[in-house]
Design an enzyme around this catalytic site. Structure first.
Site, PDB file in Angstrom:
ATOM      1  N   ASP A  42      68.118   6.154  -4.058  1.00 40.07           N
ATOM      2  CA  ASP A  42      67.123   6.531  -5.064  1.00 40.07           C
ATOM      3  C   ASP A  42      67.537   5.973  -6.413  1.00 40.07           C
ATOM      4  O   ASP A  42      68.719   5.767  -6.666  1.00 40.07           O
ATOM      5  CB  ASP A  42      66.991   8.061  -5.142  1.00 40.07           C
ATOM      6  CG  ASP A  42      65.628   8.485  -5.650  1.00 40.07           C
ATOM      7  OD1 ASP A  42      64.804   8.954  -4.841  1.00 40.07           O
ATOM      8  OD2 ASP A  42      65.379   8.331  -6.868  1.00 40.07           O
ATOM      9  N   THR A  56      53.403   7.173  -3.457  1.00 40.34           N
ATOM     10  CA  THR A  56      52.187   6.365  -3.611  1.00 40.34           C
ATOM     11  C   THR A  56      51.139   7.257  -4.284  1.00 40.34           C
ATOM     12  O   THR A  56      50.163   7.663  -3.659  1.00 40.34           O
ATOM     13  CB  THR A  56      51.645   5.865  -2.258  1.00 40.34           C
ATOM     14  OG1 THR A  56      51.488   7.005  -1.385  1.00 40.34           O
ATOM     15  CG2 THR A  56      52.565   4.885  -1.603  1.00 40.34           C
ATOM     16  N   LEU A  58      54.417  15.150   8.263  1.00 42.37           N
ATOM     17  CA  LEU A  58      55.232  16.338   8.014  1.00 42.37           C
ATOM     18  C   LEU A  58      54.481  17.340   7.155  1.00 42.37           C
ATOM     19  O   LEU A  58      53.955  16.983   6.106  1.00 42.37           O
ATOM     20  CB  LEU A  58      56.527  15.939   7.288  1.00 42.37           C
ATOM     21  CG  LEU A  58      57.333  14.818   7.932  1.00 42.37           C
ATOM     22  CD1 LEU A  58      58.520  14.447   7.050  1.00 42.37           C
ATOM     23  CD2 LEU A  58      57.806  15.241   9.315  1.00 42.37           C
ATOM     24  N   LYS A  85      47.008   7.419   9.886  1.00 43.46           N
ATOM     25  CA  LYS A  85      47.507   8.426   8.949  1.00 43.46           C
ATOM     26  C   LYS A  85      46.388   8.989   8.078  1.00 43.46           C
ATOM     27  O   LYS A  85      46.222  10.206   7.928  1.00 43.46           O
ATOM     28  CB  LYS A  85      48.600   7.790   8.091  1.00 43.46           C
ATOM     29  CG  LYS A  85      48.992   8.560   6.869  1.00 43.46           C
ATOM     30  CD  LYS A  85      49.653   9.869   7.227  1.00 43.46           C
ATOM     31  CE  LYS A  85      49.742  10.749   5.995  1.00 43.46           C
ATOM     32  NZ  LYS A  85      50.925  11.509   5.912  1.00 43.46           N
ATOM     33  N   ASN A  90      44.636  12.913   8.221  1.00 39.36           N
ATOM     34  CA  ASN A  90      44.566  13.830   7.083  1.00 39.36           C
ATOM     35  C   ASN A  90      43.118  14.096   6.672  1.00 39.36           C
ATOM     36  O   ASN A  90      42.770  15.222   6.313  1.00 39.36           O
ATOM     37  CB  ASN A  90      45.375  13.277   5.900  1.00 39.36           C
ATOM     38  CG  ASN A  90      46.847  13.655   6.020  1.00 39.36           C
ATOM     39  OD1 ASN A  90      47.230  14.380   6.931  1.00 39.36           O
ATOM     40  ND2 ASN A  90      47.661  13.172   5.124  1.00 39.36           N
ATOM     41  N   HIS A 139      41.608  28.116   9.102  1.00 38.98           N
ATOM     42  CA  HIS A 139      41.743  29.293   8.239  1.00 38.98           C
ATOM     43  C   HIS A 139      40.965  29.048   6.960  1.00 38.98           C
ATOM     44  O   HIS A 139      41.283  28.129   6.213  1.00 38.98           O
ATOM     45  CB  HIS A 139      43.213  29.559   7.894  1.00 38.98           C
ATOM     46  CG  HIS A 139      44.031  29.893   9.094  1.00 38.98           C
ATOM     47  ND1 HIS A 139      43.874  31.070   9.789  1.00 38.98           N
ATOM     48  CD2 HIS A 139      44.968  29.187   9.748  1.00 38.98           C
ATOM     49  CE1 HIS A 139      44.694  31.074  10.829  1.00 38.98           C
ATOM     50  NE2 HIS A 139      45.374  29.940  10.827  1.00 38.98           N
ATOM     51  N   CYS A 178      49.219  15.774  -0.107  1.00 41.31           N
ATOM     52  CA  CYS A 178      48.618  14.770   0.791  1.00 41.31           C
ATOM     53  C   CYS A 178      47.102  14.798   0.846  1.00 41.31           C
ATOM     54  O   CYS A 178      46.451  13.792   0.557  1.00 41.31           O
ATOM     55  CB  CYS A 178      49.149  14.974   2.204  1.00 41.31           C
ATOM     56  SG  CYS A 178      50.858  14.472   2.362  1.00 41.31           S
ATOM     57  N   LYS A 226      50.674  26.304  -0.813  1.00 45.35           N
ATOM     58  CA  LYS A 226      50.797  27.043   0.449  1.00 45.35           C
ATOM     59  C   LYS A 226      52.176  27.689   0.461  1.00 45.35           C
ATOM     60  O   LYS A 226      52.999  27.384  -0.405  1.00 45.35           O
ATOM     61  CB  LYS A 226      50.604  26.107   1.641  1.00 45.35           C
ATOM     62  CG  LYS A 226      51.690  25.070   1.811  1.00 45.35           C
ATOM     63  CD  LYS A 226      51.436  24.300   3.088  1.00 45.35           C
ATOM     64  CE  LYS A 226      52.718  23.726   3.617  1.00 45.35           C
ATOM     65  NZ  LYS A 226      52.542  23.112   4.922  1.00 45.35           N
ATOM     66  N   ARG A 258      51.495  20.838  -6.399  1.00 42.71           N
ATOM     67  CA  ARG A 258      50.529  19.748  -6.537  1.00 42.71           C
ATOM     68  C   ARG A 258      49.137  20.140  -6.005  1.00 42.71           C
ATOM     69  O   ARG A 258      49.007  20.592  -4.870  1.00 42.71           O
ATOM     70  CB  ARG A 258      51.040  18.489  -5.828  1.00 42.71           C
ATOM     71  CG  ARG A 258      52.080  17.774  -6.697  1.00 42.71           C
ATOM     72  CD  ARG A 258      52.652  16.577  -6.012  1.00 42.71           C
ATOM     73  NE  ARG A 258      53.638  16.963  -5.007  1.00 42.71           N
ATOM     74  CZ  ARG A 258      54.320  16.073  -4.277  1.00 42.71           C
ATOM     75  NH1 ARG A 258      54.102  14.798  -4.431  1.00 42.71           N
ATOM     76  NH2 ARG A 258      55.222  16.496  -3.403  1.00 42.71           N
TER      77      ARG A 258
HETATM   78  C1  UDX Z   1      49.635  17.894   5.274  1.00 42.68           C
HETATM   79  C2  UDX Z   1      49.512  17.485   6.760  1.00 42.68           C
HETATM   80  O1  UDX Z   1      49.394  18.653   7.561  1.00 42.68           O
HETATM   81  C3  UDX Z   1      50.679  16.642   7.188  1.00 42.68           C
HETATM   82  O2  UDX Z   1      50.506  16.226   8.517  1.00 42.68           O
HETATM   83  C4  UDX Z   1      50.685  15.443   6.252  1.00 42.68           C
HETATM   84  O3  UDX Z   1      51.556  14.468   6.613  1.00 42.68           O
HETATM   85  C5  UDX Z   1      50.896  15.905   4.825  1.00 42.68           C
HETATM   86  O4  UDX Z   1      49.805  16.748   4.475  1.00 42.68           O
HETATM   87  P1  UDX Z   1      50.925  19.760   3.892  1.00 42.68           P
HETATM   88  O5  UDX Z   1      50.126  19.244   2.725  1.00 42.68           O
HETATM   89  O6  UDX Z   1      52.364  19.995   3.708  1.00 42.68           O
HETATM   90  O7  UDX Z   1      50.746  18.774   5.138  1.00 42.68           O
HETATM   91  O8  UDX Z   1      50.316  21.182   4.298  1.00 42.68           O
HETATM   92  P2  UDX Z   1      49.255  21.746   5.329  1.00 42.68           P
HETATM   93  O9  UDX Z   1      49.886  22.859   6.072  1.00 42.68           O
HETATM   94  O10 UDX Z   1      48.611  20.695   6.095  1.00 42.68           O
HETATM   95  O11 UDX Z   1      48.191  22.406   4.319  1.00 42.68           O
HETATM   96  C6  UDX Z   1      47.446  21.625   3.402  1.00 42.68           C
HETATM   97  C7  UDX Z   1      46.471  22.489   2.631  1.00 42.68           C
HETATM   98  O12 UDX Z   1      45.435  22.949   3.476  1.00 42.68           O
HETATM   99  C8  UDX Z   1      47.061  23.742   2.004  1.00 42.68           C
HETATM  100  O13 UDX Z   1      46.515  23.913   0.729  1.00 42.68           O
HETATM  101  C9  UDX Z   1      46.658  24.851   2.949  1.00 42.68           C
HETATM  102  O14 UDX Z   1      46.572  26.100   2.316  1.00 42.68           O
HETATM  103  C10 UDX Z   1      45.306  24.359   3.375  1.00 42.68           C
HETATM  104  N1  UDX Z   1      44.884  24.890   4.687  1.00 42.68           N
HETATM  105  C11 UDX Z   1      45.542  24.502   5.822  1.00 42.68           C
HETATM  106  C12 UDX Z   1      43.800  25.755   4.773  1.00 42.68           C
HETATM  107  O15 UDX Z   1      43.194  26.125   3.758  1.00 42.68           O
HETATM  108  N2  UDX Z   1      43.422  26.197   6.006  1.00 42.68           N
HETATM  109  C13 UDX Z   1      44.048  25.814   7.154  1.00 42.68           C
HETATM  110  O16 UDX Z   1      43.616  26.245   8.228  1.00 42.68           O
HETATM  111  C14 UDX Z   1      45.146  24.951   7.049  1.00 42.68           C
END
Ligand code: UDX
Length: 440
Positions: A30, A86, A153, A213, A217, A260, A269, A330, A337
């Site tokens: 880094d 990115t 992830l 990817k 998403n 949910h 992401c 979450k 972010r």
């Molecule tokens: C996400 C993808 O799941 C992962 O595969 C990718 O590479 C990076 O982005 P992440 O952003 O860490 O991961 O969290 P994730 O658990 O996917 O939740 C993303 C957002 O969606 C959160 O704000 C969460 O609260 C919301 N969410 C998720 C809902 O509102 N309802 C759901 O059922 C699931």
């Protein structure tokens, strides 16, 4: 195998530590001296369950190290991963690839022997071609292949996601050719421990991998947005969104995950990747209107959440005290972010409310972003004297609140549960005025 990981942000650090745990020798590189200094002291700059132990063990056992100067590690590496940021480019929402291209230039002059250069960062379709061109131009004799290997992830569950993935997507061009074959062999060897879990390695061409990817998403963001709109409809017609989610999710073609309803998706992401996909699609004359709409619906949803407080209170929030439980996008992360709280808290303050809040891990970050919110040291302090409490993030500890105590501490027992962690009938029995999301 020897791995050089460029970028020790979230993805680089988790991937580097997990590859080391698979038995490879990993150097994480880094440019930020304070980050490397902290990592060398065993301090992990992000909150991710299990990561500190994983880093500590692998550093102790000599498979994982951190450095500012990656030249030596890159020269010796079988695989060099680009895991730099990115971000969304200001103004147009396109992914900013300057860090990716800078890494490609740095790698180019250092390649010795056959080296697989892997883009782990989320990059728009065609970026692998550009990375290949940069390396070829800088070092015409280099023996290398550029491979795409996107990450999937989830923050808070990243180590499990890395070690027990549903699939690993690997994008290699000309797979049957000499370079393609050698690159595929290196990638298979890197992920060999996954054979035990029967996690499939999916080999596709590079552009396909880059698109998978974004498509994954975008689909998940759309699925969440779909159930969020169903939640609003449930409220209008007196139905229950959790039962709707279960009822449709049991259909295997739909699946029960990511249904949910809540305040809208946030994080590092979904918001960034959906916008980047929309821009790429527009640029190529193949607009993704479903995703364009998803982005719009989610943005306006986050902005509308503060209004639910007034609706439940039955009056303006001016001069009212509102307690927010949870600020991160979450649970099990300190990441703020694009968190819904960044829309909710300022809207409440603009409407004249006094806002006090608690988050188990996100307060430090949140304090920088949320002007005028009083940060409290626990959930009970955050509800003290409040006219309403809003559950913004579903941390486990908010599921286990002593509700009698909460009721006593509040000025009046009003709860807006944006994550549906409580049952409406239980809350009403406890004497709360309660509203959830999409439950009649
Ligand atoms: C996400 C993808 O799941 C992962 O595969 C990718 O590479 C990076 O982005 P992440 O952003 O860490 O991961 O969290 P994730 O658990 O996917 O939740 C993303 C957002 O969606 C959160 O704000 C969460 O609260 C919301 N969410 C998720 C809902 O509102 N309802 C759901 O059922 C699931």
């Amino acid at each position: 195998m020897r791995v050089a990981m460029i970028g020790t942000g979230y993805v680089g650090l988790v991937s580097g530590a997990c590859f080391a745990d698979f038995g490879h020798v990993v150097t994480c590189i880094d440019k930020d001296p304070s980050k490397i200094a902290r990592l060398e002291q065993g301090e992990i700059p992000i909150f991710e369950p299990g990561l500190d132990d994983l880093v500590e063990t692998n550093v102790r056992e000599g498979r994982l190290s951190f450095t500012l100067d990656g030249a030596d590690a890159i020269r010796k590496a079988d695989a060099v991963f680009i895991a730099v940021g990115t971000p969304s480019r200001r103004g147009d929402g396109h992914a900013d690839l300057s860090y990716v291209y800078a890494a490609a230039e740095e790698i180019a002059s250092l390649i010795e022997g056959f080296t697989v250069v892997v883009t782990k960062s989320t990059v728009p379709v065609g970026t692998g071609d550009e990375v290949e061109a940069i390396i070829r131009k800088t070092n015409p004799n280099a023996d290398f292949a550029v491979v795409s290997n996107p990450e999937f992830l989830r923050e808070g569950a990243a180590i499990g996601d890395f070690k027990r993935p549903d699939r690993v997507v690997i994008g290699v061009n000309d797979m049957k050719g000499d370079v393609g074959t050698r690159a595929s062999t290196v990638m298979s060897e890197l992920y060999r421990p996954l054979n035990l879990n029967e996690s499939p390695l999916l080999f596709v061409n590079r552009r396909t991998s880059e698109l998978i990817k974004y498509a994954a998403n975008a689909f998940l963001a759309m699925k969440i947005t779909f159930i969020n709109e169903m939640a609003d409809l449930c409220e209008a017609v007196g139905a229950d969104v959790q039962q709707v989610a279960r009822g449709i999710g049991l259909d295997k073609r739909i699946g029960s995950k990511f249904l949910h309803a809540g305040p809208g998706y946030g994080g590092s992401c979904f918001p960034k990747d959906t916008i980047a996909l929309v821009r790429t699609a527009q640029q190529h004359g193949a607009p993704t209107r479903l995703i364009e709409t998803t982005v719009e619906v989610n943005d306006s949803r986050k902005k509308a959440m503060a209004g639910r407080v007034e609706k439940t209170l039955g009056t303006s929030v001016a001069n009212k005290t509102i307690g927010l439980l949870g600020l991160t996008f979450k649970p099990n992360t300190d990441d703020m972010r694009d968190a819904p709280s960044l829309d909710i808290a300022p809207a409440l303050i603009a409407a004249g409310a006094r806002v006090q809040a608690f988050d188990p891990e996100g307060m430090h970050e949140a304090a920088k972003l949320l002007d005028g919110v009083e940060m409290k040291s626990d959930a009970y302090e955050a509800v003290l004297g409040a006219d309403a409490v809003v559950i913004v993030t579903e941390w486990d500890r908010f599921r286990a609140l002593d509700l009698d105590r909460v009721k006593l501490l509040m000025k009046q027992p009003v709860m807006i549960d944006l994550r549906n962690i409580y049952r409406p009938e239980d809350m009403r029995a406890k004497g709360f005025r309660y509203s959830g999301i999409g439950r009649g």
